[in-house]
Design a protein around this motif. Structure first.
Motif, mmCIF file in Angstrom:
data_model
loop_
_atom_site.group_PDB
_atom_site.id
_atom_site.type_symbol
_atom_site.label_atom_id
_atom_site.label_comp_id
_atom_site.label_asym_id
_atom_site.label_seq_id
_atom_site.Cartn_x
_atom_site.Cartn_y
_atom_site.Cartn_z
ATOM 1 N N SER A 1 0.814 -1.223 0.000
ATOM 2 C CA SER A 1 0.000 0.000 0.000
ATOM 3 C C SER A 1 0.845 1.269 0.000
ATOM 4 C CB SER A 1 -0.970 0.011 1.189
ATOM 5 O OG SER A 1 -0.255 0.041 2.409
ATOM 6 N N GLN A 2 2.011 1.238 0.644
ATOM 7 C CA GLN A 2 2.863 2.423 0.719
ATOM 8 C C GLN A 2 3.906 2.474 -0.403
ATOM 9 O OE1 GLN A 2 2.181 4.889 3.006
ATOM 10 N NE2 GLN A 2 0.431 3.544 3.388
ATOM 11 N N LYS A 3 3.966 1.404 -1.208
ATOM 12 C CA LYS A 3 4.917 1.329 -2.320
ATOM 13 C C LYS A 3 6.348 1.643 -1.860
ATOM 14 C CE LYS A 3 1.522 2.173 -5.938
ATOM 15 N NZ LYS A 3 0.668 1.212 -5.347
ATOM 16 N N THR A 4 6.750 0.950 -0.836
ATOM 17 C CA THR A 4 8.092 1.104 -0.277
ATOM 18 C C THR A 4 8.691 -0.275 -0.037
ATOM 19 O OG1 THR A 4 9.363 2.114 1.523
ATOM 20 C CG2 THR A 4 7.233 1.175 2.125
ATOM 21 N N ASN A 5 9.989 -0.331 0.199
ATOM 22 C CA ASN A 5 10.624 -1.607 0.493
ATOM 23 C C ASN A 5 11.366 -1.574 1.830
ATOM 24 O OD1 ASN A 5 12.800 -0.055 -0.211
ATOM 25 N ND2 ASN A 5 13.468 -1.333 -1.906
ATOM 26 N N ILE A 6 11.012 -0.604 2.667
ATOM 27 C CA ILE A 6 11.595 -0.522 4.005
ATOM 28 C C ILE A 6 10.507 -0.079 4.983
ATOM 29 C CG2 ILE A 6 12.460 1.844 3.798
ATOM 30 C CD1 ILE A 6 15.082 0.721 5.141
ATOM 31 N N MET A 7 10.460 -0.730 6.127
ATOM 32 C CA MET A 7 9.413 -0.458 7.113
ATOM 33 C C MET A 7 10.041 -0.413 8.502
ATOM 34 S SD MET A 7 6.067 -2.812 7.870
ATOM 35 C CE MET A 7 4.754 -2.306 8.969
ATOM 36 N N VAL A 8 9.893 0.736 9.167
ATOM 37 C CA VAL A 8 10.392 0.891 10.536
ATOM 38 C C VAL A 8 9.202 0.723 11.473
ATOM 39 C CG1 VAL A 8 11.523 2.438 12.188
ATOM 40 C CG2 VAL A 8 12.205 2.467 9.762
ATOM 41 N N ILE A 9 9.324 -0.220 12.394
ATOM 42 C CA ILE A 9 8.232 -0.541 13.306
ATOM 43 C C ILE A 9 8.650 -0.147 14.715
ATOM 44 C CG2 ILE A 9 6.703 -2.374 14.168
ATOM 45 C CD1 ILE A 9 7.678 -3.904 11.490
#
Length: 196
Positions: free
Chosen positions: A147-155
Motif C-alpha cells: 500500500s505504501q509502495k516502499t521496500n523498508i518499514m520501521v516498526i
C-alpha cells in the motif's frame, strides 16, 4: 540459482550486520528467494556472526516439518515473497539507533545528505499492542509494503523490515538509515546541550 554461492552471500552479510549490531545472537532474520515457491532463511538456532550450512534452511511455500526449524519470522518472509514479486531478499533487523529513534518519533526525516538522497522521510509504524503482534505481523507488513509502495518499514520498538531485488542495495539502505538515525540523535543531544 547457485545455492552454495547464495548461502555464502547471506553468511557474509549476516556477519557484517552482526558486527554493526543490526542482529543479536538469536535475534533477526535474513532470507533469499530461491525459486518461485521456495526461499532460504536462517534457522531458529542461527547465530548471525557464524552462519554456516546448517544455519540456513530452504522452505517451500507449503508448510512442512522444516518450518519448525526455521526462524520465527519465516511466516512474515513467506507472506512478503508470495505477495511481492520484486522481493528477492528480505531482512529483519533491530539496528539500535533506528529502533531507539522510533520510540519517540513518528517520522524519520534525515538531515544528512546520504540519508536525504537514499531514503528520504520514512514513517514509523506503530504496531499498537505487542501481545498479538506476531499473529498480525505477516499480513500487516506485506500490506504496508504494497500500500505504501516502499521496500523498508520501521516498526516502533520492534525493528526494521526491508526487501530488495539486490542484497547489496538492501544492506546499503539499512546502513544509511541507521547512520541517519544516529546523526539525528546526536544532533538532538547537541541541541539540548546548547540550551543548557
Amino acid at each position: 540459482m547457485n545455492k552454495p554461492h547464495l548461502k555464502e552471500i547471506l553468511s557474509s552479510l549476516a556477519l557484517s550486520m552482526f558486527r554493526k549490531d543490526f542482529f543479536g545472537i538469536y535475534h533477526g532474520s535474513l532470507s533469499a528467494k530461491t525459486e518461485t515457491n521456495r526461499f532460504l532463511i536462517n534457522t531458529n538456532e542461527a547465530v548471525f556472526d557464524a552462519l554456516h550450512e546448517n544455519s540456513l534452511i530452504e522452505l517451500y511455500y507449503k508448510k512442512d516439518y522444516r518450518w519448525n526449524q526455521a526462524s520465527i519470522d519465516a511466516g512474515i518472509h513467506y507472506s512478503i515473497y508470495s505477495q511481492i514479486s520484486e522481493a528477492k531478499f528480505i531482512c529483519f533487523s533491530m539496528p539500535q539507533f533506528t529502533t531507539a529513534y522510533s520510540l519517540q518519533h513518528n517520522v524519520i526525516t534525515p538531515k544528512d545528505y546520504f540519508g536525504f538522497k537514499e531514503i528520504g522521510s520514512i514513517e514509523i509504524v506503530d504496531p499498537k499492542q505487542f501481545e498479538d503482534w506476531y499473529d498480525r505481523a505477516a499480513s500487516e507488513i506485506a500490506y504496508y509494503f504494497q500500500s505504501q509502495k516502499t521496500n523498508i518499514m520501521v516498526i516502533r520498538g520492534y525493528g526494521v523490515y526491508a526487501y530488495n531485488r539486490d542484497i547489496h542495495e538492501m544492506a546499503k539502505k539499512l546502513a544509511v538509515l541507521e547512520k541517519s538515525c544516529r546523526l539525528l540523535m546526536l544532533d538532538s543531544q547537541v541541541s539540548n546541550y546548547d540550551y543548557e
